[in-house]
Motif scaffolding. Structure first.
Motif, PDB file in Angstrom:
ATOM      1  N   LEU A   1       1.108  -1.786  -0.067  1.00  0.00           N
ATOM      2  CA  LEU A   1       0.060  -0.102   0.032  1.00  0.00           C
ATOM      3  C   LEU A   1       0.951   1.300  -0.160  1.00  0.00           C
ATOM      4  CD1 LEU A   1      -2.747   1.496  -0.081  1.00  0.00           C
ATOM      5  CD2 LEU A   1      -2.574   0.873   2.644  1.00  0.00           C
ATOM      6  N   VAL A   2       1.981   1.501   0.375  1.00  0.00           N
ATOM      7  CA  VAL A   2       2.736   2.081   0.708  1.00  0.00           C
ATOM      8  C   VAL A   2       3.128   3.232  -0.780  1.00  0.00           C
ATOM      9  CG1 VAL A   2       5.191   0.884   0.970  1.00  0.00           C
ATOM     10  CG2 VAL A   2       4.804   3.507   1.864  1.00  0.00           C
ATOM     11  N   ASP A   3       3.026   1.811  -1.470  1.00  0.00           N
ATOM     12  CA  ASP A   3       2.973   1.930  -2.980  1.00  0.00           C
ATOM     13  C   ASP A   3       2.397   3.463  -3.318  1.00  0.00           C
ATOM     14  OD1 ASP A   3       5.954  -0.250  -2.588  1.00  0.00           O
ATOM     15  OD2 ASP A   3       4.588  -1.322  -3.937  1.00  0.00           O
TER      16      ASP A   3
ATOM     17  N   GLU B   1       2.206   8.390  -2.815  1.00  0.00           N
ATOM     18  CA  GLU B   1       2.246   9.669  -3.534  1.00  0.00           C
ATOM     19  C   GLU B   1       0.616   9.803  -4.470  1.00  0.00           C
ATOM     20  OE1 GLU B   1       4.582  12.060  -3.333  1.00  0.00           O
ATOM     21  OE2 GLU B   1       4.827  10.453  -1.818  1.00  0.00           O
ATOM     22  N   ASP B   2       0.369   8.664  -4.747  1.00  0.00           N
ATOM     23  CA  ASP B   2      -1.904   9.143  -5.292  1.00  0.00           C
ATOM     24  C   ASP B   2      -2.854   9.605  -4.960  1.00  0.00           C
ATOM     25  OD1 ASP B   2      -1.330   6.592  -8.093  1.00  0.00           O
ATOM     26  OD2 ASP B   2      -0.323   5.987  -6.347  1.00  0.00           O
ATOM     27  N   GLY B   3      -3.478  10.149  -5.754  1.00  0.00           N
ATOM     28  CA  GLY B   3      -4.851  10.624  -5.105  1.00  0.00           C
ATOM     29  C   GLY B   3      -5.596   9.889  -4.862  1.00  0.00           C
ATOM     30  N   PHE B   4      -6.135   9.798  -3.820  1.00  0.00           N
ATOM     31  CA  PHE B   4      -7.639   8.919  -3.533  1.00  0.00           C
ATOM     32  C   PHE B   4      -8.160   8.950  -3.705  1.00  0.00           C
ATOM     33  CE2 PHE B   4      -3.782   6.583  -1.839  1.00  0.00           C
ATOM     34  CZ  PHE B   4      -4.175   5.364  -1.886  1.00  0.00           C
ATOM     35  N   ILE B   5      -9.619   8.580  -4.254  1.00  0.00           N
ATOM     36  CA  ILE B   5     -11.215   8.187  -4.071  1.00  0.00           C
ATOM     37  C   ILE B   5     -11.958   7.255  -3.284  1.00  0.00           C
ATOM     38  CG2 ILE B   5     -13.057   8.641  -5.346  1.00  0.00           C
ATOM     39  CD1 ILE B   5     -10.771   8.509  -8.398  1.00  0.00           C
ATOM     40  N   THR B   6     -12.588   8.174  -2.271  1.00  0.00           N
ATOM     41  CA  THR B   6     -12.870   7.720  -1.743  1.00  0.00           C
ATOM     42  C   THR B   6     -14.328   8.007  -1.343  1.00  0.00           C
ATOM     43  OG1 THR B   6     -12.034   9.325   0.158  1.00  0.00           O
ATOM     44  CG2 THR B   6     -10.967   7.952  -0.116  1.00  0.00           C
ATOM     45  N   PRO B   7     -15.531   7.888  -0.367  1.00  0.00           N
ATOM     46  CA  PRO B   7     -16.568   8.222  -0.141  1.00  0.00           C
ATOM     47  C   PRO B   7     -16.382   9.216   0.743  1.00  0.00           C
ATOM     48  CG  PRO B   7     -16.561   5.445   0.142  1.00  0.00           C
ATOM     49  CD  PRO B   7     -14.957   6.131  -0.034  1.00  0.00           C
TER      50      PRO B   7
ATOM     51  N   SER C   1     -11.939   2.103   6.857  1.00  0.00           N
ATOM     52  CA  SER C   1     -10.867   1.092   6.188  1.00  0.00           C
ATOM     53  C   SER C   1     -10.031   1.502   5.413  1.00  0.00           C
ATOM     54  CB  SER C   1     -11.555  -0.059   5.539  1.00  0.00           C
ATOM     55  OG  SER C   1     -12.724  -1.027   5.929  1.00  0.00           O
ATOM     56  N   THR C   2     -10.343   2.349   5.000  1.00  0.00           N
ATOM     57  CA  THR C   2      -8.964   2.951   3.956  1.00  0.00           C
ATOM     58  C   THR C   2      -7.952   4.531   4.544  1.00  0.00           C
ATOM     59  OG1 THR C   2     -10.640   3.074   1.831  1.00  0.00           O
ATOM     60  CG2 THR C   2      -8.724   5.064   2.012  1.00  0.00           C
ATOM     61  N   LEU C   3      -9.155   4.814   5.377  1.00  0.00           N
ATOM     62  CA  LEU C   3      -7.802   5.685   6.167  1.00  0.00           C
ATOM     63  C   LEU C   3      -7.002   4.808   7.043  1.00  0.00           C
ATOM     64  CD1 LEU C   3      -7.045   8.299   7.433  1.00  0.00           C
ATOM     65  CD2 LEU C   3      -9.101   8.685   8.425  1.00  0.00           C
ATOM     66  N   ARG C   4      -7.362   4.018   7.339  1.00  0.00           N
ATOM     67  CA  ARG C   4      -6.973   2.768   8.734  1.00  0.00           C
ATOM     68  C   ARG C   4      -5.943   2.769   7.886  1.00  0.00           C
ATOM     69  NH1 ARG C   4     -11.089   0.656   9.798  1.00  0.00           N
ATOM     70  NH2 ARG C   4     -10.552  -1.892   8.830  1.00  0.00           N
ATOM     71  N   ALA C   5      -6.277   1.961   6.657  1.00  0.00           N
ATOM     72  CA  ALA C   5      -5.554   0.966   6.577  1.00  0.00           C
ATOM     73  C   ALA C   5      -3.932   1.843   5.601  1.00  0.00           C
ATOM     74  CB  ALA C   5      -5.829   0.246   4.409  1.00  0.00           C
TER      75      ALA C   5
ATOM     76  N   ALA D   1       0.238   1.569   7.089  1.00  0.00           N
ATOM     77  CA  ALA D   1       0.939   1.436   6.207  1.00  0.00           C
ATOM     78  C   ALA D   1       2.360   2.940   6.461  1.00  0.00           C
ATOM     79  CB  ALA D   1       0.189   1.684   4.237  1.00  0.00           C
ATOM     80  N   GLY D   2       1.816   3.558   7.336  1.00  0.00           N
ATOM     81  CA  GLY D   2       2.404   4.723   7.671  1.00  0.00           C
ATOM     82  C   GLY D   2       2.554   6.256   6.702  1.00  0.00           C
ATOM     83  N   PHE D   3       1.250   6.199   5.627  1.00  0.00           N
ATOM     84  CA  PHE D   3       0.734   7.950   5.490  1.00  0.00           C
ATOM     85  C   PHE D   3      -0.261   8.271   5.954  1.00  0.00           C
ATOM     86  CE2 PHE D   3      -0.152   4.664   1.802  1.00  0.00           C
ATOM     87  CZ  PHE D   3      -0.698   4.762   1.623  1.00  0.00           C
ATOM     88  N   ARG D   4      -0.277   9.589   5.199  1.00  0.00           N
ATOM     89  CA  ARG D   4      -1.748   9.681   4.918  1.00  0.00           C
ATOM     90  C   ARG D   4      -2.506  10.142   3.693  1.00  0.00           C
ATOM     91  NH1 ARG D   4      -4.808  11.084   9.691  1.00  0.00           N
ATOM     92  NH2 ARG D   4      -6.571  11.594   8.890  1.00  0.00           N
ATOM     93  N   PRO D   5      -3.580   9.329   3.774  1.00  0.00           N
ATOM     94  CA  PRO D   5      -4.010   9.535   1.836  1.00  0.00           C
ATOM     95  C   PRO D   5      -4.547  10.899   1.677  1.00  0.00           C
ATOM     96  CG  PRO D   5      -6.026   8.207   3.394  1.00  0.00           C
ATOM     97  CD  PRO D   5      -4.964   8.328   4.069  1.00  0.00           C
TER      98      PRO D   5
END
Length: 298
Positions: free
Chosen positions: A184-186, A189-195, A206-210, A214-218
């Motif tokens: 996931l850490v890979d 640097e990407d932008g995330f699409i979430t509810p 779940s997205t935020l928790r994962a 993994a060591g970063f905030r999306p």
């Protein structure tokens, strides 16, 4: 106070337009307005603020609306109980669901209910996320809801019906789209699409928790309530998304699902309902759900 007065009030309160409410009730607008005035006179309060351009509920009208709904709910329960004495299951169950995340759970339940109880009507409401589903259950707007766990500080009853790991949804031209699995850490640097975070979505949490694990905030570039639109935006290259593994089966040809190598983060799917809901038809639907959507071993 007459039942038809309450029916008129509910129609105007939901439409917030006398013309549309009159058409819904198959009345002329003038008799409808007279009915509302009679109700307001009987209650001694004004229920609507009216102008030439808009109609809005007054605070008194907002307070009265759930009680008006409850009158009709009790009438429906009465009808159901009379049929139940003859061994029939009859009535309506309102169900809230999110959409793509329920594509493996909603269809078998609705099919089984219709086959077992043809006199039961299922009223389905889409794009209902966990927090809204719980609130609608508490307020009586829904009988049953598909939700994500955990749910905190709520009196609603839940039963686990599915658990699945999340993975990454990537566009086919993403640099990692061809990998069998990624960390996931890979994607840091990407932008995330979430509810939307404010909507109380279990998938968003779940997205935020994962990501935090993994060591970063999306970095969220788009928030959207429609799960299918999330996949569409991924296909368009707007960003990446974390989705349950079951979504792999409904990805478009322009996107791929890639499993994660990390310690799994699971999305727990559940059914939720109010234990004090007296509806006999809800009990019948819950019994069917026990058969077609059993609790998985964890």
């Amino acid at each position: 106070m007459e039942i038809r007065w309450l029916e008129a009030f509910i129609a105007v309160a939901e439409e917030l337009h006398f013309g549309r409410a009159a058409a819904r009730l198959r009345l002329a607008q003038s008799p409808l307005s007279q009915t509302i005035r009679r109700l307001e006179k009987d209650l001694g309060v004004r229920l609507f603020d009216r102008s030439t351009r808009s109609v809005a509920l007054t605070p008194a009208g907002q307070a009265f609306l759930p009680h008006a709904h409850r009158v009709f709910e009790e009438l429906e329960l009465g009808r159901q109980s009379t049929r139940a004495t003859a061994g029939e299951v009859y009535g309506t169950v309102s169900i809230g669901f999110f959409g793509a995340l329920n594509h493996l759970t909603l269809p078998p339940l609705t099919r089984a209910v219709r086959q077992r109880y043809p006199e039961v009507t299922l009223s389905l409401t889409a794009r209902v996320m966990t927090r809204e589903g719980v609130e609608q259950l508490e307020q009586g707007g829904l009988d049953l809801a598909f939700v994500g766990l955990p749910i905190s500080h709520s009196p609603v009853r839940t039963r686990l019906i599915g658990r699945e790991p999340i993975g990454a949804a990537l566009s086919i031209d993403h640099p990692l789209a061809g990998q069998k699995a990624i960390s996931l850490v890979d994607l840091a640097e990407d932008g995330f699409i979430t509810p939307p975070a404010a909507a109380g979505s279990a998938l968003q949490e779940s997205t935020l928790r994962a990501c935090v694990t993994a060591g970063f905030r999306p970095r969220v570039v788009q928030e959207i309530t429609d799960a299918y639109m999330i996949l569409t935006l991924v296909s368009a290259g707007v960003g990446v998304a974390l989705v349950p593994s079951s979504v792999a089966g409904i990805m478009s040809s322009a996107a791929v699902f890639v499993p994660l190598r990390d310690e799994p983060t699971y999305v727990d799917h559940a059914l939720a309902w109010r234990e004090d809901n007296p509806s006999p038809v809800l009990r019948a639907v819950l019994e069917v759900a026990e058969e077609v959507l059993p609790t998985p071993e964890t």
